[in-house]
Write a protein that holds these residues in place. Sequence first.
Motif, PDB file in Angstrom:
ATOM      1  N   UNK A 125     -12.897   1.664  13.504  1.00 30.37           N
ATOM      2  CA  UNK A 125     -11.940   2.596  13.911  1.00 30.37           C
ATOM      3  C   UNK A 125     -11.262   3.541  13.018  1.00 30.37           C
ATOM      4  N   UNK A 126     -11.030   3.156  11.920  1.00 26.52           N
ATOM      5  CA  UNK A 126     -10.455   3.983  10.961  1.00 26.52           C
ATOM      6  C   UNK A 126     -11.504   5.222  10.640  1.00 26.52           C
ATOM      7  N   UNK A 127     -12.843   4.938  10.596  1.00 28.73           N
ATOM      8  CA  UNK A 127     -13.759   5.861  10.356  1.00 28.73           C
ATOM      9  C   UNK A 127     -13.895   6.879  11.348  1.00 28.73           C
ATOM     10  N   UNK A 128     -13.702   6.282  12.689  1.00 29.09           N
ATOM     11  CA  UNK A 128     -13.784   7.472  13.848  1.00 29.09           C
ATOM     12  C   UNK A 128     -12.613   8.250  13.914  1.00 29.09           C
ATOM     13  N   UNK A 129     -11.361   7.851  13.911  1.00 30.15           N
ATOM     14  CA  UNK A 129     -10.132   8.659  13.863  1.00 30.15           C
ATOM     15  C   UNK A 129      -9.838   9.562  12.577  1.00 30.15           C
ATOM     16  N   UNK A 150     -21.762   5.646   1.242  1.00 26.80           N
ATOM     17  CA  UNK A 150     -22.602   5.352   2.361  1.00 26.80           C
ATOM     18  C   UNK A 150     -22.761   3.966   2.968  1.00 26.80           C
ATOM     19  N   UNK A 151     -22.430   3.228   1.900  1.00 25.48           N
ATOM     20  CA  UNK A 151     -22.258   1.725   2.557  1.00 25.48           C
ATOM     21  C   UNK A 151     -21.468   1.582   3.675  1.00 25.48           C
ATOM     22  N   UNK A 152     -20.102   2.319   3.696  1.00 27.67           N
ATOM     23  CA  UNK A 152     -19.032   2.190   4.446  1.00 27.67           C
ATOM     24  C   UNK A 152     -19.503   2.862   5.802  1.00 27.67           C
ATOM     25  N   UNK A 193     -12.095  -3.236  12.759  1.00 26.96           N
ATOM     26  CA  UNK A 193     -11.232  -2.709  12.032  1.00 26.96           C
ATOM     27  C   UNK A 193     -11.731  -1.866  11.051  1.00 26.96           C
ATOM     28  N   UNK A 194     -13.390  -1.919  10.773  1.00 28.86           N
ATOM     29  CA  UNK A 194     -13.800  -1.010   9.703  1.00 28.86           C
ATOM     30  C   UNK A 194     -14.101   0.194  10.517  1.00 28.86           C
ATOM     31  N   UNK A 233     -10.871  -0.050  -0.365  1.00 27.48           N
ATOM     32  CA  UNK A 233     -11.134  -1.365  -0.886  1.00 27.48           C
ATOM     33  C   UNK A 233     -11.332  -2.447   0.039  1.00 27.48           C
ATOM     34  N   UNK A 234     -10.520  -2.258   1.055  1.00 30.39           N
ATOM     35  CA  UNK A 234     -10.283  -3.268   2.291  1.00 30.39           C
ATOM     36  C   UNK A 234     -11.758  -3.136   3.358  1.00 30.39           C
ATOM     37  N   UNK A 235     -11.872  -1.971   3.286  1.00 29.11           N
ATOM     38  CA  UNK A 235     -12.955  -1.456   4.181  1.00 29.11           C
ATOM     39  C   UNK A 235     -14.292  -2.153   3.410  1.00 29.11           C
ATOM     40  N   UNK A 236     -14.361  -1.946   2.146  1.00 28.32           N
ATOM     41  CA  UNK A 236     -15.672  -2.404   1.722  1.00 28.32           C
ATOM     42  C   UNK A 236     -15.863  -3.864   1.789  1.00 28.32           C
TER      43      UNK A 236
END
Length: 430
Positions: free
Chosen positions: A311-315, A29-31, A308-309, A158-161
């Motif tokens: 774009x990985x979620x989008x793709x 949820x947070x990410x 950077x947070x 972990x990086x995204x968080x």
Amino acid sequence: MKPPARKPQKQAPEKKKGFRRFFQILGPGLITGAGDDDPSGIATYSQAGTLFGFATLWTALVTFPLMAAIQEMCARIGFVTSRGLTHTLKEHYPKSILYIMLLFSIPATVLNIGSDIAGMGEVSHLLLPGIPAWLFSIAMTIILIVVIVRFPYQKIANILKWLCLCMLLYIAVPFLLHPDWHKVAVYTFIPHVTWSKDYLEMLVAILGTTISPYLFFWQATMEAEDKQHSKQQIVVNKRVLSDIKQDVGAGMFASNLVMFFIILTTGAVLHGHITKIDTVEQAAKALEPLAGKLSYALFAVGIIGTGFLAIPILCGSLSYIISETFGWKMGLDKTFSRAPSFYACIILSLIVGLCINFIGLSPMKALVYTAILYGITAPVMIAVILHISNNKKIMERRTNKVISNVLGALTLLLMTVSAIALIYFQSTGG
């Protein structure tokens, strides 16, 4: 991106309480909420503040409960079914709904990726003028491909968080500017609506930016994977569902808080001085002479971090949708050799998004086209989500409560009106 798995609830008599436990349950949820504030969203919020000052601050209060309600439904669907939203659609609903969703979601998401890459490149060029923006865009795309393909999902998650902390930069900026806080409060709690085409179009854009269909699919898939990858069996009970609700609520609150402070920053600094903001780099550049180098730097770095947070979620969301549709092996926990088609979708979406920057399509036009496509699919998807989350054959005893249905119906109404309004505004040259 697969977020850190929410720790399974143990049947021990002692239960962790307070901030430490709350932080432990934060995950998908947070990410998801943080990913909603991508460079494209920042451009929209910057436009709102620049053109209308504080007049759209109240929208943050309105969109928060609506976003939270829909994303909580998606999270619950994913967790209860242990499947992504695409799989549930494929199994229980006509294929036509799934194909319509694919038809509009794929180009919209790719355009979103392209505009985000462009925004990150331009802002990086502002910080380091000696390097051209296109080179930054290429470098960032390569970095994203290498990281997503090379590293296991837990490390990336972990990086995204930690990248979520980039959002704090936007909360800090207004306190460097010392705005009229009484005026801010008035515009926050008392809606100020101007019945003009430009203002109404901006409201439509804000709704379309905050309540985006790709987030629905991402949320459900991440909750399903969270459950599947847990080392212990998790029973779907009230406590676990309450944890999911808190996680989603925290993410949506953070997303709307950032939206609020971006509108506040640009409204306090740029309104009355700048007549038009088309891109995030314009907003960042305009802040420097008016708000100082520190505010400008924080705003710019925040854009790169949120890119950077997001774009990985989008793709990743796009690849999960396509892979579930065609039954391919998928998962960010798998290596490239075990899920080649899944990773090929991710790589292709990033490359196509990058190429958009070289065909002459302006980032602002890409945002408009994205909003139109999202606007068409969002009402359909919200209606389907409401139906799934009230379907006892799918959800068993975990169907919607009355408040969820009320908020969901309001969201459906608003997004339907927004879609019609957006199409009307564009057709009339608004």
